[in-house]
Design an enzyme around this catalytic site. Sequence first.
Site, PDB file in Angstrom:
ATOM      1  N   GLU A 109     -39.555 -29.750 -26.513  1.00  0.00           N
ATOM      2  CA  GLU A 109     -38.630 -28.991 -25.669  1.00  0.00           C
ATOM      3  C   GLU A 109     -39.229 -28.780 -24.283  1.00  0.00           C
ATOM      4  O   GLU A 109     -40.433 -28.567 -24.152  1.00  0.00           O
ATOM      5  CB  GLU A 109     -38.377 -27.638 -26.346  1.00  0.00           C
ATOM      6  N   ASP A 111     -38.407 -26.401 -21.009  1.00  0.00           N
ATOM      7  CA  ASP A 111     -37.577 -25.219 -20.709  1.00  0.00           C
ATOM      8  C   ASP A 111     -37.660 -24.713 -19.296  1.00  0.00           C
ATOM      9  O   ASP A 111     -38.757 -24.476 -18.779  1.00  0.00           O
ATOM     10  CB  ASP A 111     -38.107 -24.011 -21.507  1.00  0.00           C
ATOM     11  N   GLU A 113     -36.077 -21.191 -17.758  1.00  0.00           N
ATOM     12  CA  GLU A 113     -35.302 -19.988 -18.062  1.00  0.00           C
ATOM     13  C   GLU A 113     -35.336 -19.080 -16.853  1.00  0.00           C
ATOM     14  O   GLU A 113     -36.379 -18.935 -16.209  1.00  0.00           O
ATOM     15  CB  GLU A 113     -35.892 -19.249 -19.273  1.00  0.00           C
ATOM     16  N   THR A 127     -41.073 -21.127 -17.369  1.00  0.00           N
ATOM     17  CA  THR A 127     -41.088 -22.520 -17.842  1.00  0.00           C
ATOM     18  C   THR A 127     -42.002 -22.646 -19.060  1.00  0.00           C
ATOM     19  O   THR A 127     -42.953 -21.869 -19.218  1.00  0.00           O
ATOM     20  CB  THR A 127     -41.603 -23.498 -16.754  1.00  0.00           C
ATOM     21  N   ASN A 128     -41.669 -23.614 -19.903  1.00  0.00           N
ATOM     22  CA  ASN A 128     -42.507 -23.859 -21.075  1.00  0.00           C
ATOM     23  C   ASN A 128     -42.328 -25.315 -21.513  1.00  0.00           C
ATOM     24  O   ASN A 128     -41.306 -25.929 -21.200  1.00  0.00           O
ATOM     25  CB  ASN A 128     -42.114 -22.908 -22.215  1.00  0.00           C
ATOM     26  N   ASP A 136     -46.301 -22.177 -26.319  1.00  0.00           N
ATOM     27  CA  ASP A 136     -47.378 -21.325 -25.786  1.00  0.00           C
ATOM     28  C   ASP A 136     -47.953 -21.875 -24.488  1.00  0.00           C
ATOM     29  O   ASP A 136     -49.153 -21.828 -24.276  1.00  0.00           O
ATOM     30  CB  ASP A 136     -48.525 -21.154 -26.800  1.00  0.00           C
ATOM     31  N   ARG A 137     -47.069 -22.430 -23.640  1.00  0.00           N
ATOM     32  CA  ARG A 137     -47.538 -23.012 -22.379  1.00  0.00           C
ATOM     33  C   ARG A 137     -46.712 -22.447 -21.221  1.00  0.00           C
ATOM     34  O   ARG A 137     -46.199 -23.181 -20.381  1.00  0.00           O
ATOM     35  CB  ARG A 137     -47.387 -24.526 -22.414  1.00  0.00           C
ATOM     36  N   GLU A 138     -46.597 -21.124 -21.202  1.00  0.00           N
ATOM     37  CA  GLU A 138     -45.718 -20.506 -20.221  1.00  0.00           C
ATOM     38  C   GLU A 138     -46.320 -20.460 -18.821  1.00  0.00           C
ATOM     39  O   GLU A 138     -47.489 -20.108 -18.660  1.00  0.00           O
ATOM     40  CB  GLU A 138     -45.383 -19.061 -20.628  1.00  0.00           C
ATOM     41  N   GLN A 202     -34.430  -6.861 -24.620  1.00  0.00           N
ATOM     42  CA  GLN A 202     -35.554  -6.425 -25.467  1.00  0.00           C
ATOM     43  C   GLN A 202     -36.902  -6.851 -24.899  1.00  0.00           C
ATOM     44  O   GLN A 202     -37.914  -6.247 -25.181  1.00  0.00           O
ATOM     45  CB  GLN A 202     -35.429  -7.027 -26.886  1.00  0.00           C
ATOM     46  N   TRP A 203     -36.904  -7.955 -24.145  1.00  0.00           N
ATOM     47  CA  TRP A 203     -38.193  -8.484 -23.688  1.00  0.00           C
ATOM     48  C   TRP A 203     -38.231  -8.941 -22.244  1.00  0.00           C
ATOM     49  O   TRP A 203     -39.288  -8.904 -21.617  1.00  0.00           O
ATOM     50  CB  TRP A 203     -38.660  -9.655 -24.558  1.00  0.00           C
ATOM     51  N   GLY A 207     -40.899  -6.269 -21.063  1.00  0.00           N
ATOM     52  CA  GLY A 207     -40.982  -5.665 -22.390  1.00  0.00           C
ATOM     53  C   GLY A 207     -39.870  -4.673 -22.686  1.00  0.00           C
ATOM     54  O   GLY A 207     -40.048  -3.752 -23.481  1.00  0.00           O
TER      55      GLY A 207
END
Length: 300
Positions: A109, A111, A113, A127-128, A136-138, A202-203, A207
């Site tokens: 994927e 991404d 966002e 991005t990821n 886990d590559r944000e 929520q995030w 957070g």
Amino acid sequence: MALFSCSSTNAALLLLTFSLIITSNNYVVSGGNYFEDFDISWGEGRGKILENGDFLTLSLDNYSGSGFQSKKEYLFGKIDMQLKLVPGNSAGTVTAFYLSSGGGLKHDEIDFEFLGNVSGEPYTVHTNVYTQGKGDREQQFHLWFDPTTDFHTYSLLWSPQTILFSVDNTPLREFKNLENKGVPFPKNQPMKLYSSIWNADQWATRGGLIKTDWTQAPFIASYRNFNADDACVASGGDAAAYCASAAATKRRSSPWWLSEKLGPRYEAKLRWVQRNYMIYNYCTDAKRFPQGFPVECYNN
Ligand SMILES: *[C@@H]1O[C@H](CO)[C@@H](O)[C@H](O)[C@H]1NC(C)=O
Ligand SMILES: *[C@@H]1O[C@H](CO)[C@@H](O)[C@H](O)[C@H]1NC(C)=O
């Protein structure tokens, strides 16, 4: 989708590569047709294709968001989309634009966002890259313009050598093929293009600090000028081999994106963005990687 969760000849070639990147933006205006290229996949009427297929809107309210996906699957190429993001108080909303090989533990994927914010405060571009199910590559960025007042072109360039995220032809991020260093790279699974808008208060707002203000609903993101003319449409069993071959080109005598390399000017632009607009980089987040940073952090 998981969230947080030189010789003169050489110089001429580099210049040529760079000018191809630049000119490739010029025919964005000829855009695809949303009726032909996409299905509205969810949202019960909140996603709309308008103006004979030239224009698309996604909407979010307190009952539901919405989304669309490409009919075709792609394997390598350049995909451009023009987006105008939710204006005003968009805090809590997330608009995503991504390529994905679909569900499954080993999915790939890529991404983009866009995390909304309260009026006057900047969007965050998140991005990821997932390869073989591992993300886990944000990396996150702010933009050098207001993405809600006009359409801007967001592009994903995916070649066997590299993945490039860019905005209005300015590169934000590169993820190189480092298979020779043991990092899996997406190159066998075709991907569809997806886009959606949903509530993530929520995030997404540091957070959950700020809640979506539903009195502002519906929240609407707009799309036009989709262009995948330079992407390889994957069909049949041998798509991976075909799309990586010279025969895959549709509109040029050679598939320029297969050998895409950044020229020096492009690399300078990338460094400018990373220096001035990057707000988060997993490769510098030592707390997350007490055992040491992932291999690509040393090579990208
Ligand atoms: C959604 O918003 C509408 C209009 O503001 C309101 O009437 C309705 O009660 C809300 N529904 C929910 C589930 O919050
Ligand atoms: C919203 O704006 C604040 C203040 O500029 C910034 O710190 C924060 O990262 C932004 N939040 C999002 C989700 O973009």
